[in-house]
Design a protein around this motif. Sequence first.
Motif, mmCIF file in Angstrom:
data_model
loop_
_atom_site.group_PDB
_atom_site.id
_atom_site.type_symbol
_atom_site.label_atom_id
_atom_site.label_comp_id
_atom_site.label_asym_id
_atom_site.label_seq_id
_atom_site.Cartn_x
_atom_site.Cartn_y
_atom_site.Cartn_z
ATOM 1 N N PHE A 279 0.844 -1.199 0.000
ATOM 2 C CA PHE A 279 0.000 0.000 0.000
ATOM 3 C C PHE A 279 0.884 1.256 0.000
ATOM 4 N N PHE A 283 1.198 4.035 -3.017
ATOM 5 C CA PHE A 283 0.898 5.444 -2.780
ATOM 6 C C PHE A 283 2.083 6.326 -3.180
ATOM 7 N N LEU A 286 2.192 6.595 -6.968
ATOM 8 C CA LEU A 286 1.124 7.481 -7.455
ATOM 9 C C LEU A 286 1.476 8.937 -7.201
ATOM 10 N N LEU A 287 1.937 9.189 -5.969
ATOM 11 C CA LEU A 287 2.249 10.552 -5.544
ATOM 12 C C LEU A 287 3.354 11.154 -6.407
ATOM 13 N N ASP A 290 1.901 12.152 -9.693
ATOM 14 C CA ASP A 290 0.678 12.957 -9.714
ATOM 15 C C ASP A 290 0.888 14.354 -10.295
ATOM 16 N N TYR A 326 2.262 23.132 -7.015
ATOM 17 C CA TYR A 326 1.507 21.871 -7.064
ATOM 18 C C TYR A 326 0.274 21.953 -6.150
ATOM 19 N N VAL A 330 -3.585 21.603 -7.399
ATOM 20 C CA VAL A 330 -4.503 20.634 -6.808
ATOM 21 C C VAL A 330 -5.765 21.349 -6.316
ATOM 22 N N SER A 331 -5.577 22.496 -5.670
ATOM 23 C CA SER A 331 -6.708 23.235 -5.107
ATOM 24 C C SER A 331 -7.642 23.741 -6.188
ATOM 25 N N LYS A 333 -8.140 22.547 -9.075
ATOM 26 C CA LYS A 333 -8.782 21.451 -9.800
ATOM 27 C C LYS A 333 -10.087 21.042 -9.118
ATOM 28 N N ARG A 334 -10.097 21.172 -7.806
ATOM 29 C CA ARG A 334 -11.245 20.649 -7.036
ATOM 30 C C ARG A 334 -12.437 21.600 -7.057
ATOM 31 N N LEU B 322 -6.106 7.388 -0.901
ATOM 32 C CA LEU B 322 -5.259 8.227 -0.051
ATOM 33 C C LEU B 322 -4.798 9.467 -0.814
ATOM 34 N N LEU B 323 -4.529 9.301 -2.101
ATOM 35 C CA LEU B 323 -4.142 10.459 -2.916
ATOM 36 C C LEU B 323 -5.296 11.467 -2.981
ATOM 37 N N ASP B 324 -6.523 10.947 -3.125
ATOM 38 C CA ASP B 324 -7.690 11.838 -3.136
ATOM 39 C C ASP B 324 -7.793 12.608 -1.820
ATOM 40 N N HIS B 327 -5.243 15.339 -1.748
ATOM 41 C CA HIS B 327 -5.705 16.468 -2.566
ATOM 42 C C HIS B 327 -6.700 17.325 -1.785
#
Lengths: 334, 334
Positions: A279, A283, A286-287, A290, A326, A330-331, A333-334, B322-324, B327
Motif C-alpha cells: 500500500f 501510494f 502514485l504521488l 501525480d 503543485y 490541486v486546489s 482542480k477541485r 489516499l491520494l484523493d 488532494h
Amino acid sequence: MNSSRLQVEEYKKGILSGNRVMLARAITLVESTLPDDQNLAGEILDVIIPYTGNSLRIGITGSPGVGKSTFIESFGKTITESGKKIAVLTVDPSSQITRGSILGDKTRMEELGKNPMAFIRTTPSGQTLGGIAGHTRETILLCEAAGFEIIVIETVGVGQSEFSVKSMVDFFLLLMLAGSGDDLQGIKKGIIEMADAMAVTKADGENIKRANATMADFQQALHLLQPQSSGWTPKVVTCSAIHSKGIVDIWNMIQQFKKEMESSHLFEINRQNQQSFWFDEHFQTLLAMDHLKFPSVQSKRDALKTLVQTKKISARKAAQDLLDKYHQAVSSKR
Amino acid sequence: MNSSRLQVEEYKKGILSGNRVMLARAITLVESTLPDDQNLAGEILDVIIPYTGNSLRIGITGSPGVGKSTFIESFGKTITESGKKIAVLTVDPSSQITRGSILGDKTRMEELGKNPMAFIRTTPSGQTLGGIAGHTRETILLCEAAGFEIIVIETVGVGQSEFSVKSMVDFFLLLMLAGSGDDLQGIKKGIIEMADAMAVTKADGENIKRANATMADFQQALHLLQPQSSGWTPKVVTCSAIHSKGIVDIWNMIQQFKKEMESSHLFEINRQNQQSFWFDEHFQTLLAMDHLKFPSVQSKRDALKTLVQTKKISARKAAQDLLDKYHQAVSSKR
C-alpha cells in the motif's frame, strides 16, 4: 466506468472459475501501460480481492546457471502430484532488453507448461505502476483468485529483484551451485539473511562431494548469523532435480515452515506487514507521478529549472516553490 | 522569517569573507534536523547562491584501506602549495552507526587539517532532507561562497554513495590498491564506467611491480569500454602518496580535463544537468514527506491500511483513495 461493468463481471466470473484464458488476459491488463487497461485492471482487482490470499507464496532465487527452471519443473511435479495447483511467475529483469535471453523462457519447464494443474507466466520488467514489483504482486492476487494454491515467484539472482520478491512471499528459497562462485565469499551480501532455506543444486554424480562440502560451509555460516525473529532456523540442504532427489524433502520442509508460522500467527502478521508495505509503495508511486498531470506545474518546473541553472535561486528554494505551485494546482482542480 | 534577517546577513558576510567559524556553523545548520535551523539554512543558501559554482569539484573514492586520506593529504598539499584553497568533504556512510570508525577522522589528514588554506569536514549520513547527498551538495555551495577553489568530496567505496557523489562533481577519481581484491574481477560493477581517472595507490617499494601490473590490466580493460561521450579518455596511473610520487601528475591531469571540458562547454553543461538533477531530487523528497503534515491524511492512511490488511480493498485502490484525501487536505488548507 459503468461501461466496463459487464466486462469486470465477466473477468471476475472467468478468474474465479479458474479459466486460464481470462486469467492470462487479466494479467496482461495489469502489465499494460494503457490507461484504459489500467482502469479495468484496477476494477478487476477490486472485485476479486476478497478471494485472494489463500495460497502459499514461495520465492525462489539463484544465479544464472544454478538450475532454477529444472528445479521448479521437478518441484512443480511434486506439488501437482500431491493434488495442488501451482502458478509459476517469473520476474525477469533482463527481458526488457534481451527479450528473455537470460531465462530463455520458451524452452523452459516444458513438462510443467503442459500440466493442467500448472500455470506459468513470465513478467517482463516494465515501466508500469510500481515497476516489476507492482505487477507481480497483482498477478499473485489474480492467480490466487483463480484457485492456485502454491505460487512460486522465480527471480534471477541479479539486481535488486530479490529484495522485491522477499517482500511478497511467505517462504524464500535460495538455490546455490557448488563450485560456481556461489561459495561463502561469492554469494551476494544480504541474500543469506533473507533465505528461509538454501538448497545446493545438481548434487548428483561427481558433484555430490562438492555439494555436500558447500552445504556444510553454509550450515556453519548460518550459526554465526542472528537467528530469525520468527524462531525459524534456516535450513541448508542438497538436491538433484534431474534425479528428483531431495525435492520432496524441500516441499515437506516448506509445509513444516507454514505450519510453525501459522501456529505462532506469524504467517498472518507477515502477510499484513507485506500488505501495508504494498500500500505504501503504491501510494508513493502514485504521488511521485501525480504532479505530472498538471500542465501549470510542468511549466513552473521548467521556469524554476532555468532559475536554478543560472544560479538565481537554490535547488532547495526551487523545490519549495514547485511544491507550492503543485498545491495551488490541486486546489484549483477541485 | 524577518527576525532572522540580521542573522542571515551576518552569515552571508562571514561566509563571503572566508570566515571558517561562520562557514562551519552554516554547514551545521544545513545538516541539522531542527525546523528552525533548516529555515535559516534555506535563507542563507538563497543569499549566497550567486557566489557559488566557482570551484573545481573532485570526487575521490576507493575501498577502505586504499589510502584515501594519505592520498588526499598529499594531494591537498600540492594544491595549497600552488596557491589554491581546498575544502575536503568526507561523506561517511558509516558514521551514523560507528561514529566514524571506518574513516577514523580524528587521526586523519593531520597536516592538511592545520593548513590555513584547507578546510576539512566530515558529513555524517543523516536523516535530513535529501539524505547524505542533500547536505553534501549544499555544503559544496557554502564552501564555494567561502572562496574554496578546489572541493574534494571523499567517499568510502561502499554502498550507493559513489553514485551520489558522481552526481555532484566535475571529475571522479577512483583509487585502487594492487592485490587487494581491487582487480578487474573484484572492483564493484559500474564504478569503472563512472571514473574519469583511476590511480593505483601505494606504488612504492616492493609494491611497484604489482601496481604497474594492475595499471596495465585496467588500461587494457578501459579499451573495451564505450568511450565517454565527452571525448575524454579515462586515464590509469600509479602513485605513492607517502613519497609524493605521481600526485602532481594527477593534479595536472585534472587541470587538463577541466581545460578540455571548458573549451567544449561540456563543463558547464554537466553542471547544469547536475543542478537540474538536484532540483528534481529535492522536489521528490519534499513531495514524499508533504502528506505527513496533514493529520487528516494520516488518519485516512491508518483506516485504509486496516482495509487493505483485511482484504476489503486492493492496495492500488487504497493508494488512489489516499491520494484523493491528500488532494482534499491540500485544497482545504489554502
